[in-house]
Write an enzyme that holds these catalytic residues in place. Structure first.
Site, PDB file in Angstrom:
ATOM      1  N   ASP A   1      34.451 -42.016   4.697  1.00  0.00           N
ATOM      2  CA  ASP A   1      34.115 -41.032   5.732  1.00  0.00           C
ATOM      3  C   ASP A   1      34.735 -41.465   7.057  1.00  0.00           C
ATOM      4  O   ASP A   1      34.743 -42.661   7.394  1.00  0.00           O
ATOM      5  CB  ASP A   1      32.591 -40.917   5.864  1.00  0.00           C
ATOM      6  N   ILE A   2      35.231 -40.500   7.815  1.00  0.00           N
ATOM      7  CA  ILE A   2      35.901 -40.794   9.095  1.00  0.00           C
ATOM      8  C   ILE A   2      34.902 -41.262  10.161  1.00  0.00           C
ATOM      9  O   ILE A   2      35.288 -41.959  11.110  1.00  0.00           O
ATOM     10  CB  ILE A   2      36.695 -39.556   9.578  1.00  0.00           C
TER      11      ILE A   2
ATOM     12  N   ASN B   1      24.602 -32.489   1.606  1.00  0.00           N
ATOM     13  CA  ASN B   1      24.016 -31.499   2.501  1.00  0.00           C
ATOM     14  C   ASN B   1      24.485 -30.119   2.062  1.00  0.00           C
ATOM     15  O   ASN B   1      25.680 -29.904   1.850  1.00  0.00           O
ATOM     16  CB  ASN B   1      24.458 -31.773   3.944  1.00  0.00           C
TER      17      ASN B   1
ATOM     18  N   HIS C   1      27.980 -37.722  -0.238  1.00  0.00           N
ATOM     19  CA  HIS C   1      28.057 -38.920   0.598  1.00  0.00           C
ATOM     20  C   HIS C   1      27.469 -40.084  -0.204  1.00  0.00           C
ATOM     21  O   HIS C   1      26.433 -39.922  -0.865  1.00  0.00           O
ATOM     22  CB  HIS C   1      27.176 -38.784   1.846  1.00  0.00           C
TER      23      HIS C   1
ATOM     24  N   HIS D   1      30.663 -32.013  -1.470  1.00  0.00           N
ATOM     25  CA  HIS D   1      30.906 -33.459  -1.351  1.00  0.00           C
ATOM     26  C   HIS D   1      29.596 -34.214  -1.465  1.00  0.00           C
ATOM     27  O   HIS D   1      28.536 -33.730  -1.063  1.00  0.00           O
ATOM     28  CB  HIS D   1      31.612 -33.810  -0.042  1.00  0.00           C
TER      29      HIS D   1
ATOM     30  N   GLY E   1      22.521 -29.346   7.647  1.00  0.00           N
ATOM     31  CA  GLY E   1      23.549 -29.922   8.520  1.00  0.00           C
ATOM     32  C   GLY E   1      24.924 -30.010   7.886  1.00  0.00           C
ATOM     33  O   GLY E   1      25.766 -30.794   8.333  1.00  0.00           O
ATOM     34  N   GLN E   2      25.170 -29.215   6.844  1.00  0.00           N
ATOM     35  CA  GLN E   2      26.502 -29.245   6.228  1.00  0.00           C
ATOM     36  C   GLN E   2      27.541 -28.753   7.234  1.00  0.00           C
ATOM     37  O   GLN E   2      27.352 -27.726   7.891  1.00  0.00           O
ATOM     38  CB  GLN E   2      26.535 -28.340   4.978  1.00  0.00           C
TER      39      GLN E   2
HETATM   40  P1  5GP Z   1      28.564 -32.808   5.982  1.00  0.00           P
HETATM   41  O1  5GP Z   1      28.195 -32.796   7.440  1.00  0.00           O
HETATM   42  O2  5GP Z   1      29.256 -31.520   5.609  1.00  0.00           O
HETATM   43  O3  5GP Z   1      27.471 -33.195   5.057  1.00  0.00           O
HETATM   44  O4  5GP Z   1      29.625 -33.993   5.831  1.00  0.00           O
HETATM   45  C1  5GP Z   1      30.937 -33.891   6.229  1.00  0.00           C
HETATM   46  C2  5GP Z   1      31.444 -35.291   6.406  1.00  0.00           C
HETATM   47  O5  5GP Z   1      32.847 -35.252   6.464  1.00  0.00           O
HETATM   48  C3  5GP Z   1      30.975 -35.971   7.693  1.00  0.00           C
HETATM   49  O6  5GP Z   1      30.272 -37.163   7.392  1.00  0.00           O
HETATM   50  C4  5GP Z   1      32.269 -36.219   8.464  1.00  0.00           C
HETATM   51  O7  5GP Z   1      32.258 -37.442   9.173  1.00  0.00           O
HETATM   52  C5  5GP Z   1      33.307 -36.216   7.365  1.00  0.00           C
HETATM   53  N1  5GP Z   1      34.625 -35.789   7.805  1.00  0.00           N
HETATM   54  C6  5GP Z   1      34.922 -34.695   8.559  1.00  0.00           C
HETATM   55  N2  5GP Z   1      36.248 -34.597   8.757  1.00  0.00           N
HETATM   56  C7  5GP Z   1      36.800 -35.645   8.106  1.00  0.00           C
HETATM   57  C8  5GP Z   1      38.156 -36.095   7.945  1.00  0.00           C
HETATM   58  O8  5GP Z   1      39.111 -35.501   8.442  1.00  0.00           O
HETATM   59  N3  5GP Z   1      38.340 -37.224   7.211  1.00  0.00           N
HETATM   60  C9  5GP Z   1      37.305 -37.903   6.627  1.00  0.00           C
HETATM   61  N4  5GP Z   1      37.618 -38.993   5.934  1.00  0.00           N
HETATM   62  N5  5GP Z   1      36.019 -37.512   6.766  1.00  0.00           N
HETATM   63  C10 5GP Z   1      35.771 -36.400   7.495  1.00  0.00           C
END
Ligand code: 5GP
Length: 129
Positions: free
Chosen positions: A48-49, A104, A119, A117, A110-111
């Site tokens: 994750d970034i 999520n 985590h 995906h 909070g998606q």
């Molecule tokens: P969500 O909020 O949808 O559950 O998770 C999305 C996740 O994607 C977040 O933890 C966010 O940090 C990660 N993310 C968003 N953009 C990027 C990216 O460009 N590269 C990577 N490696 N992770 C990302």
């Protein structure tokens, strides 16, 4: 100039975000870089970034599924495969002390990226929820 009511503007931008290529699809297509941990014909795993724990990676299907509520009955084998990839990566990264798997689904959860995906968070004592 025509001005849409606020709710309509929100739903337009949601529809747009659903129809455009997601950031994860762009990672799959190698349009943007990622620190990749694992790849096969069905899925990709990468760090994750913005890590929320010392170990924080994401496991995604290559198939474009917006989230858990978009999983089809014919995706059961794919979802099982993602789980075994998580299990094997946890073993490879020596997460013997434990790890948490989160997906999520939807705005209340909070998606932010509408490509399914999971985590995986580890190497930290995690609080709940
Ligand atoms: P969500 O909020 O949808 O559950 O998770 C999305 C996740 O994607 C977040 O933890 C966010 O940090 C990660 N993310 C968003 N953009 C990027 C990216 O460009 N590269 C990577 N490696 N992770 C990302």
């Amino acid at each position: 100039m025509v001005s849409f009511p606020k709710a309509h503007r929100r739903s337009r931008s949601f529809a747009e975000s659903m129809s455009s290529k997601s950031i994860f699809k762009r990672i799959i297509d190698r349009e943007i870089p990622a620190n990749i941990l694992y790849e096969d014909d069905q899925c990709l795993a990468f760090h994750d970034i913005a890590p929320q724990a010392p170990v924080h990676f994401l496991v995604i299907p290559k198939k474009e599924i917006p989230g858990i509520s978009g999983i089809g009955d014919d995706d059961k084998e794919l979802i099982g495969h993602l789980m075994t990839v998580i299990r094997d990566l946890a073993h490879r990264l020596q997460l013997e002390n434990g790890y948490r798997v989160i997906s999520n689904c939807g705005p209340d959860a909070g998606q932010t990226v509408f490509h399914l995906h999971f985590h995986v968070l580890a190497k930290k004592k995690l609080s709940w929820p």
